[in-house]
Scaffold this active site. Structure first.
Site, PDB file in Angstrom:
ATOM      1  N   SER A 158       0.822  -1.211   0.000  1.00 14.85           N
ATOM      2  CA  SER A 158       0.000   0.000   0.000  1.00 14.85           C
ATOM      3  C   SER A 158       0.852   1.256   0.000  1.00 14.85           C
ATOM      4  O   SER A 158       0.677   2.155  -0.829  1.00 14.85           O
ATOM      5  CB  SER A 158      -0.927   0.001   1.223  1.00 14.85           C
ATOM      6  OG  SER A 158      -1.633   1.219   1.325  1.00 14.85           O
ATOM      7  N   SER A 174       8.368 -12.436  -4.736  1.00 16.16           N
ATOM      8  CA  SER A 174       7.275 -11.487  -4.534  1.00 16.16           C
ATOM      9  C   SER A 174       6.412 -11.355  -5.781  1.00 16.16           C
ATOM     10  O   SER A 174       6.917 -11.133  -6.888  1.00 16.16           O
ATOM     11  CB  SER A 174       7.836 -10.123  -4.153  1.00 16.16           C
ATOM     12  OG  SER A 174       6.823  -9.149  -4.124  1.00 16.16           O
ATOM     13  N   GLN A 206      10.895  -6.070   9.289  1.00 20.51           N
ATOM     14  CA  GLN A 206      11.902  -5.060   8.982  1.00 20.51           C
ATOM     15  C   GLN A 206      13.255  -5.383   9.597  1.00 20.51           C
ATOM     16  O   GLN A 206      14.301  -5.226   8.945  1.00 20.51           O
ATOM     17  CB  GLN A 206      11.430  -3.677   9.439  1.00 20.51           C
ATOM     18  CG  GLN A 206      10.390  -3.050   8.541  1.00 20.51           C
ATOM     19  CD  GLN A 206      10.127  -1.588   8.867  1.00 20.51           C
ATOM     20  OE1 GLN A 206      10.896  -0.949   9.588  1.00 20.51           O
ATOM     21  NE2 GLN A 206       9.042  -1.048   8.336  1.00 20.51           N
ATOM     22  N   HIS A 235       7.364   4.710   9.437  1.00 17.36           N
ATOM     23  CA  HIS A 235       6.827   4.502  10.787  1.00 17.36           C
ATOM     24  C   HIS A 235       8.018   4.134  11.651  1.00 17.36           C
ATOM     25  O   HIS A 235       8.889   3.368  11.231  1.00 17.36           O
ATOM     26  CB  HIS A 235       5.782   3.383  10.782  1.00 17.36           C
ATOM     27  CG  HIS A 235       5.249   3.017  12.133  1.00 17.36           C
ATOM     28  ND1 HIS A 235       4.973   3.951  13.106  1.00 17.36           N
ATOM     29  CD2 HIS A 235       4.944   1.802  12.676  1.00 17.36           C
ATOM     30  CE1 HIS A 235       4.497   3.335  14.180  1.00 17.36           C
ATOM     31  NE2 HIS A 235       4.487   2.040  13.947  1.00 17.36           N
ATOM     32  N   GLY A 271      -1.810   4.212   1.555  1.00 14.50           N
ATOM     33  CA  GLY A 271      -1.087   4.415   0.316  1.00 14.50           C
ATOM     34  C   GLY A 271      -1.961   4.639  -0.897  1.00 14.50           C
ATOM     35  O   GLY A 271      -1.663   5.485  -1.750  1.00 14.50           O
ATOM     36  N   ASP A 276       1.255   6.820  17.513  1.00 13.93           N
ATOM     37  CA  ASP A 276       0.617   6.063  16.439  1.00 13.93           C
ATOM     38  C   ASP A 276       0.070   4.740  16.961  1.00 13.93           C
ATOM     39  O   ASP A 276      -1.087   4.382  16.693  1.00 13.93           O
ATOM     40  CB  ASP A 276       1.624   5.815  15.316  1.00 13.93           C
ATOM     41  CG  ASP A 276       0.998   5.140  14.116  1.00 13.93           C
ATOM     42  OD1 ASP A 276       0.353   5.839  13.309  1.00 13.93           O
ATOM     43  OD2 ASP A 276       1.147   3.914  13.960  1.00 13.93           O
ATOM     44  N   GLU A 318     -27.556   1.396  12.957  1.00 16.87           N
ATOM     45  CA  GLU A 318     -27.423   2.395  14.017  1.00 16.87           C
ATOM     46  C   GLU A 318     -26.011   2.464  14.588  1.00 16.87           C
ATOM     47  O   GLU A 318     -25.546   3.546  14.966  1.00 16.87           O
ATOM     48  CB  GLU A 318     -28.421   2.099  15.144  1.00 16.87           C
ATOM     49  CG  GLU A 318     -29.874   2.293  14.747  1.00 16.87           C
ATOM     50  CD  GLU A 318     -30.204   3.735  14.382  1.00 16.87           C
ATOM     51  OE1 GLU A 318     -29.473   4.652  14.815  1.00 16.87           O
ATOM     52  OE2 GLU A 318     -31.185   3.954  13.642  1.00 16.87           O
TER      53      GLU A 318
END
Length: 331
Positions: free
Chosen positions: A27, A51, A86, A108, A134, A191, A227
């Site tokens: 993203s 990938s 990471q 981040h 993204g 965050d 609702e």
């Protein structure tokens, strides 16, 4: 007041002659890579060999290679893969190529703050964090509109880290809307707290609890869904446009009185103390250690929790009702 930077504060020329390596093409990754490319920057996309995103990125005309190859070839390396992978990816494939004078960037601060990534002292380390998913970031960029962002200079080895970070932020379109200066610590902790206490955890728990309360009291699931969930967007849009006051101005006096007179009974001191506990667990690293361990162990708790959430009654009735509203492009 925090510093806020705009287009006039950033110079794309700072990136002239540099290669920007985008690690990941999800993203955020696709938006960063395409926006930078459209703003005239030389971009490479780093992905692991299997990938499926390789074909997608290549079809957009982007240069694609293995992560280590991109890290070696790039002057600026932006890591945009999931937090929980990471650290290992950085240590194995990026760190060996972070030579003096390069810039390492994240969107981040999790891995830097909790030391999953420990950069060498002779590279610049920055965060540029667009405050939008993204796909929305890319959509608005193509319309000539940027999304706000955050900038943190974590390590300024060259004396030019802020200028490079601002140039990157301009390249992805954030300086058009404004870039607020922050720190890795403040961005990471706030965050995570926002996600857990309200944006993802708190709001879904509150919606579920309200939905279940009505259903247990004998009201039809369809009515409870409308609702407690469907109309939430209407209210959030009003708050987004003008804050709580504009929302209260826009609804009926009955709704405003009910809001003001009952909200402290719904979100009472017990809830606030739970929020403080959640924040402490973020600040002292408890949550980060738990999440890293959860992934190392194969997600034995996350999997069942996700399954239970995806099969909850509110999800089943919601899928049926959204199918009646094709203009919403149901997901």
């Amino acid at each position: 007041m925090v510093n806020v930077y705009y287009d006039q504060d950033a110079d794309l020329g700072v990136l002239e002659g540099k290669t920007v390596g985008i690690i990941g093409y999800g993203s955020q990754g696709h938006a960063h890579a395409l926006n930078l490319r459209d703003n005239g920057q030389k971009v490479m996309v780093g992905l692991y060999s299997g990938s499926r995103s390789r074909v997608t990125a290549a079809a957009e005309g982007l240069a694609v290679a293995d992560v280590a190859e991109v890290a070696a070839a790039s002057d600026v390396v932006m890591v945009l893969i999931p937090d929980h992978v990471q650290g290992e990816t950085y240590r194995n494939e990026i760190a060996p190529h972070m030579s003096a004078g390069k810039a390492l960037m994240v969107a981040h601060g999790f891995s830097l703050h909790y030391r999953e990534i420990v950069p060498p002292d002779n590279v610049d380390v920055m965060m540029v964090a667009p405050k939008a998913p993204g796909h929305r970031m890319r959509e608005l960029f193509t319309e000539g509109v940027g999304v706000p962002g955050l900038l943190a200079v974590h390590q300024d080895a060259t004396g030019n880290a802020r200028q490079v970070g601002l140039a990157y932020a301009k390249g992805v379109g954030c300086t058009g809307a404004g870039v607020l200066e922050t720190t890795i610590k403040d961005e990471t902790e706030s965050d995570l707290f926002g996600e857990q206490s309200i944006l993802c955890g708190g709001v879904t728990a509150l919606v579920n609890a309200a939905f279940e309360t009505l259903v247990e009291a004998g009201y039809p699931q369809e009515i409870a869904y409308f609702e407690c969930l469907h109309e939430l967007k209407l209210i959030v849009d009003l708050m987004y446009q003008g804050g709580h006051n504009y929302m209260h101005f826009s609804v009926s006096d009955t709704a405003e009185y009910g809001s003001l007179s009952r909200r402290d009974r719904i979100i009472d001191e017990h809830v606030r103390e739970n929020m403080r506990t959640v924040l402490r667990e973020i600040q002292d690293g408890t949550f980060a250690r738990e999440w890293i361990t959860e992934n190392h162990e194969g997600r034995p708790r996350f999997g069942p929790m996700r399954e239970a959430a995806q099969t909850a009654p509110i999800e089943n009735i919601g899928k049926e009702l959204r199918a009646m509203m094709p203009w919403m492009d149901p997901k």
